[in-house]
Enzyme design. Structure first.
Site, short mmCIF file in Angstrom:
data_model
loop_
_atom_site.label_atom_id
_atom_site.label_comp_id
_atom_site.label_asym_id
_atom_site.label_seq_id
_atom_site.Cartn_x
_atom_site.Cartn_y
_atom_site.Cartn_z
N ASP A 32 0.84 -1.20 0.00
CA ASP A 32 0.00 0.00 0.00
C ASP A 32 0.87 1.25 0.00
OD1 ASP A 32 -2.16 1.96 0.77
OD2 ASP A 32 -3.28 0.10 0.93
N GLY A 37 -5.43 4.43 2.29
CA GLY A 37 -5.34 3.36 3.28
C GLY A 37 -4.64 3.86 4.53
N ASP A 57 4.31 1.85 -4.04
CA ASP A 57 3.37 2.44 -4.99
C ASP A 57 3.30 1.52 -6.21
OD1 ASP A 57 2.16 4.05 -7.02
OD2 ASP A 57 2.52 5.77 -5.72
N VAL A 58 2.09 1.05 -6.54
CA VAL A 58 1.98 0.06 -7.61
C VAL A 58 2.21 0.63 -9.01
CG1 VAL A 58 0.52 -1.58 -6.35
CG2 VAL A 58 -0.55 0.24 -7.74
N LYS A 104 2.24 -13.35 -13.75
CA LYS A 104 2.78 -14.12 -14.88
C LYS A 104 4.11 -14.78 -14.50
CE LYS A 104 4.78 -13.37 -19.40
NZ LYS A 104 5.65 -12.34 -19.98
N ARG A 105 5.00 -14.01 -13.89
CA ARG A 105 6.32 -14.55 -13.55
C ARG A 105 6.21 -15.69 -12.54
NH1 ARG A 105 11.46 -11.81 -10.62
NH2 ARG A 105 10.35 -12.62 -8.83
N TYR A 144 -11.14 7.15 -13.41
CA TYR A 144 -11.41 5.91 -12.66
C TYR A 144 -12.10 4.89 -13.56
CZ TYR A 144 -13.33 2.95 -8.88
OH TYR A 144 -13.67 1.90 -8.06
N ARG A 185 -18.16 9.17 0.31
CA ARG A 185 -19.12 8.19 -0.19
C ARG A 185 -20.42 8.34 0.59
NH1 ARG A 185 -15.31 2.98 -1.58
NH2 ARG A 185 -13.88 3.87 -0.07
#
Ligand code: NAD
Ligand code: UDP
Length: 312
Positions: A32, A37, A57-58, A104-105, A144, A185
């Protein structure tokens, strides 16, 4: 013991998922960047040797050995995903690309947290998985919606081209403890407003609809989806088909909190979908799943959660 990775694991849904995965005896790596989060969401898991919390960070690649990837990293509330729309798009697309590369790897399975937003402002009702969606590609929600649509495309291409086992779920509005009180929200807004005695802000005339699912039902759906046969990719709608107008929701929150707050009307945000309700036939058939927590019961838990948080 399976090694599994949850991206966005310190968020609202991610933290509930990490808890369930630990309870089921997995080794959990929670990635994360703490944008929406919180470390406090997974504080109770830090004592376990088989839980790793990694700040990452993705939009950048990440390598480890895993058997399953749950890709949840992405801000989900309009306020947060519109705060830095370019970053949201990068997170949805590059993040999914990197998680698919990791799967995949490793020869791992990957579950993609997609969304009912891929249907946009739906033309058919209720929404079924074969619907292509009615999405504005250049609006304020597009970072988004289109990011998540492209993420689904990447999943299917990794499946066809590289044989990666992908599992796409389209999550409909989900609520529960650990939602941020200020993420905008509708359920968190109405409950927090009611508890504080502030005005309940309905956007538009309040006749737009949503169908709200309690987080425990979603987590059960996620667990079942990951266990489906190798070639089953989805997408599968995971949501509660009971539909409410925002006016009905506001009245229910007022009743259940006993609040004297007034309802006020504010402008409707651009591209706000008019109606939303999942057709869950596929989830019932393939996952033997359907939600079991009614809104009234889930709301009681969320009200208690926010009461404790604010001590009111
Ligand atoms: P959330 O904002 O609480 O969780 C998202 C998590 O991802 C947060 O912990 C955040 O810090 C993390 N994150 C964001 N950008 C990141 C990045 N670049 N790198 C690493 N981590 C990053 O939202 P949520 O409601 O828990 O949603 C989780 C997932 O479920 C999202 O992918 C969302 O699109 C999807 N979803 C949620 C709902 C809903 O109603 N809650 C509906 C449909 C889909
Ligand atoms: N909404 C509202 N008042 C609020 C927050 C949201 O009336 O204080 C409305 C919003 O315009 C939308 C619905 O509630 O029609 C659900 O909004 P949310 O942001 O929770 O989810 P999404 O629109 O992404 O489904």
């Amino acid at each position: 013991m399976k090694r599994v990775l949850v991206s966005g694991g310190a968020g609202f849904i991610g933290s509930h998922l990490c808890t369930r995965l630990i309870e089921e005896g997995n080794y959990v790596i929670c990635l994360d960047n703490f944008f929406t989060g919180r470390k406090s969401n997974v504080e109770h898991l830090l004592k376990y040797k088989q839980f790793d919390l990694v700040e990452h960070d993705v939009i950048n690649p990440f390598w480890t050995d895993v058997e399953e990837v749950y890709n949840l990293a992405c801000p989900a509330s309009p306020i947060h995903y519109q705060f830095d729309p370019i970053k949201t798009n990068k997170t949805a697309i590059f993040g999914t690309y990197h998680m698919l590369g990791l799967a995949k790897r490793n020869g791992a399975k990957m579950l993609q947290a997609s969304t009912s937003e891929v249907y946009g402002d739906p033309i058919s009702h209720p929404q079924r998985e074969p619907d292509w969606g009615n999405v504005n590609p250049i609006g304020i929600r597009s970072c988004y919606d289109e990011g998540k649509r492209c993420a689904e495309t990447l999943c299917m291409d990794y499946h066809r081209q590289h044989d990666v086992q992908v599992k796409i779920i389209r999550i409909f509005n989900t609520y529960g403890p650990k939602m941020l009180p200020d993420d905008g929200r509708v359920i968190s807004n109405f409950v927090v407003q009611a508890l504080k005695g502030d005005d309940i802000t309905i956007y538009g005339d309040g006749n737009q609809t949503r169908s709200f699912q309690y987080v425990d039902d979603l987590i059960e759906g996620i667990m079942r989806m990951m266990k489906t046969e190798p070639d089953f990719t989805g997408p599968v709608n995971i949501g509660n088909p009971r539909e409410f107008t925002m006016l009905q929701l506001a009245e229910l929150v007022l009743k259940q909190t006993g609040s004297k707050s007034k309802i006020v009307f504010k402008p409707l945000p651009h591209d706000d979908p008019r109606q939303r309700r999942p057709d869950i036939t596929l989830a019932k058939t393939k996952l033997d799943w359907e939600p079991c927590v009614p809104l009234e019961e889930g709301l009681t838990k969320v009200i208690d959660y926010f009461r404790n948080l604010f001590s009111v």
